[in-house]
Scaffold this motif. Structure first.
Motif, mmCIF file in Angstrom:
data_model
loop_
_atom_site.group_PDB
_atom_site.id
_atom_site.type_symbol
_atom_site.label_atom_id
_atom_site.label_comp_id
_atom_site.label_asym_id
_atom_site.label_seq_id
_atom_site.Cartn_x
_atom_site.Cartn_y
_atom_site.Cartn_z
ATOM 1 N N UNK A 19 6.360 51.240 34.055
ATOM 2 C CA UNK A 19 7.815 51.171 34.204
ATOM 3 C C UNK A 19 8.507 52.083 33.191
ATOM 4 N N UNK A 20 7.978 52.148 31.964
ATOM 5 C CA UNK A 20 8.531 53.073 30.969
ATOM 6 C C UNK A 20 8.424 54.513 31.464
ATOM 7 N N UNK A 21 7.278 54.859 32.005
ATOM 8 C CA UNK A 21 7.073 56.218 32.524
ATOM 9 C C UNK A 21 8.076 56.519 33.638
ATOM 10 N N UNK A 22 8.248 55.574 34.534
ATOM 11 C CA UNK A 22 9.177 55.785 35.655
ATOM 12 C C UNK A 22 10.615 55.856 35.151
ATOM 13 N N UNK A 23 10.970 55.043 34.157
ATOM 14 C CA UNK A 23 12.320 55.092 33.594
ATOM 15 C C UNK A 23 12.605 56.489 33.046
ATOM 16 N N UNK A 24 11.648 57.051 32.351
ATOM 17 C CA UNK A 24 11.821 58.395 31.796
ATOM 18 C C UNK A 24 12.048 59.420 32.906
ATOM 19 N N UNK B 259 8.552 47.413 24.357
ATOM 20 C CA UNK B 259 8.997 47.904 25.665
ATOM 21 C C UNK B 259 10.384 47.389 26.053
ATOM 22 N N UNK B 260 10.754 46.207 25.582
ATOM 23 C CA UNK B 260 12.120 45.707 25.832
ATOM 24 C C UNK B 260 13.145 46.639 25.203
ATOM 25 N N UNK B 261 12.844 47.130 24.018
ATOM 26 C CA UNK B 261 13.753 48.065 23.344
ATOM 27 C C UNK B 261 13.892 49.334 24.181
ATOM 28 N N UNK B 262 12.781 49.833 24.676
ATOM 29 C CA UNK B 262 12.810 51.036 25.521
ATOM 30 C C UNK B 262 13.679 50.780 26.749
ATOM 31 N N UNK B 263 13.498 49.616 27.376
ATOM 32 C CA UNK B 263 14.300 49.270 28.548
ATOM 33 C C UNK B 263 15.781 49.188 28.223
ATOM 34 N N UNK B 264 16.110 48.592 27.087
ATOM 35 C CA UNK B 264 17.517 48.507 26.676
ATOM 36 C C UNK B 264 18.113 49.893 26.438
ATOM 37 N N UNK B 265 17.333 50.771 25.813
ATOM 38 C CA UNK B 265 17.853 52.115 25.522
ATOM 39 C C UNK B 265 18.021 52.953 26.792
ATOM 40 N N UNK B 266 17.051 52.891 27.692
ATOM 41 C CA UNK B 266 17.209 53.628 28.951
ATOM 42 C C UNK B 266 18.353 53.029 29.776
ATOM 43 N N UNK B 267 18.496 51.720 29.737
ATOM 44 C CA UNK B 267 19.616 51.079 30.442
ATOM 45 C C UNK B 267 20.939 51.556 29.854
ATOM 46 N N UNK B 268 20.997 51.669 28.528
ATOM 47 C CA UNK B 268 22.205 52.174 27.870
ATOM 48 C C UNK B 268 22.503 53.606 28.311
ATOM 49 N N UNK B 269 21.469 54.423 28.426
ATOM 50 C CA UNK B 269 21.673 55.816 28.864
ATOM 51 C C UNK B 269 22.224 55.863 30.282
ATOM 52 N N UNK B 270 21.670 55.039 31.168
ATOM 53 C CA UNK B 270 22.155 55.016 32.549
ATOM 54 C C UNK B 270 23.616 54.569 32.594
ATOM 55 N N UNK B 271 23.919 53.503 31.874
ATOM 56 C CA UNK B 271 25.300 52.996 31.862
ATOM 57 C C UNK B 271 26.262 54.023 31.267
ATOM 58 N N UNK B 272 25.808 54.710 30.246
ATOM 59 C CA UNK B 272 26.632 55.756 29.619
ATOM 60 C C UNK B 272 26.944 56.865 30.627
ATOM 61 N N UNK B 273 25.922 57.286 31.353
ATOM 62 C CA UNK B 273 26.116 58.345 32.352
ATOM 63 C C UNK B 273 26.982 57.880 33.515
ATOM 64 N N UNK B 274 27.034 56.564 33.730
ATOM 65 C CA UNK B 274 27.844 56.002 34.816
ATOM 66 C C UNK B 274 29.232 55.592 34.299
ATOM 67 N N UNK B 275 29.571 56.055 33.092
ATOM 68 C CA UNK B 275 30.875 55.822 32.452
ATOM 69 C C UNK B 275 31.172 54.364 32.155
#
Length: 186
Positions: free
Chosen positions: A55-60, A90-106
């Motif tokens: 899942x981390x790989x796919x998130x990237x 891995x939860x931290x990684x998920x939170x950070x990628x989620x933050x990036x997605x939300x940031x890009x979605x304004x």
């Protein structure tokens, strides 16, 4: 080879590596397709092993492709799986990628909340790699909020820590954040 031997878990690990190789040569869409299949096959197996590495790989890859809606779904699965297996990094990684997605979605407020959670969790665990990435996200947020001095101080601390250990990527990203802070001051 692994398929012939009936070792499905190793076959999936090899396919995960294949996806990274494909992505490194620029075929990110194909890599994402391979990882989607890996995750789907992994879910049907009854081994009880954690799936978060895939899942981390796919998130990237989804982040690189700019597929933020799909990234949110993968992050939800990553956070859920990591929580189920009590694996906080891995939860931290998920939170950070989620933050990036939300940031890009304004949705900056939600993004900042996820960064804050990632920083808190990383600091509680004293997980150096995740702490560095979470703090870099926090430094960017501080800079964007006009708190340039605080952002630069944090980026400088991350850089100083990263150059003492073999974390060159983190050091480079911290140096870039320091430069962004300098530009924001100018």
């Amino acid at each position: 080879l692994f398929r012939t031997a009936g070792d499905d878990a190793w076959e999936l690990a090899v396919d995960n590596n294949l996806a990274f190789l494909m992505a490194s040569t620029g075929d990110i869409e194909a890599a994402d397709h391979v990882l989607s299949e890996v995750i789907a096959r992994f879910a049907t197996m009854t081994h009880g092993l954690p799936v978060e590495a895939f899942l981390e790989s796919r998130a990237y890859l989804l982040w690189r492709l700019g597929k933020y809606e799909a990234l949110l779904d993968v992050c939800d699965a990553l956070i859920t799986e990591a929580t189920r297996f009590s694996r906080s990094e891995p939860r931290i990684v998920g939170l950070l990628f989620r933050a990036e997605a939300l940031r890009e979605m304004d949705d900056r407020a939600s993004a900042r909340r996820h960064v804050r959670l990632a920083v808190e969790l990383a600091e509680a665990l004293a997980a150096p790699r995740q702490m560095a990435f979470a703090r870099l996200a926090k430094a960017r947020d501080l800079r964007e909020d006009g708190q340039v001095a605080a952002a630069e101080e944090l980026a400088t601390a991350i850089y100083a820590s990263a150059i003492t250990i073999p974390r060159l990527r983190v050091a480079a990203l911290a140096a870039i954040e320091q430069a962004e802070c300098a530009l924001a001051r100018a």
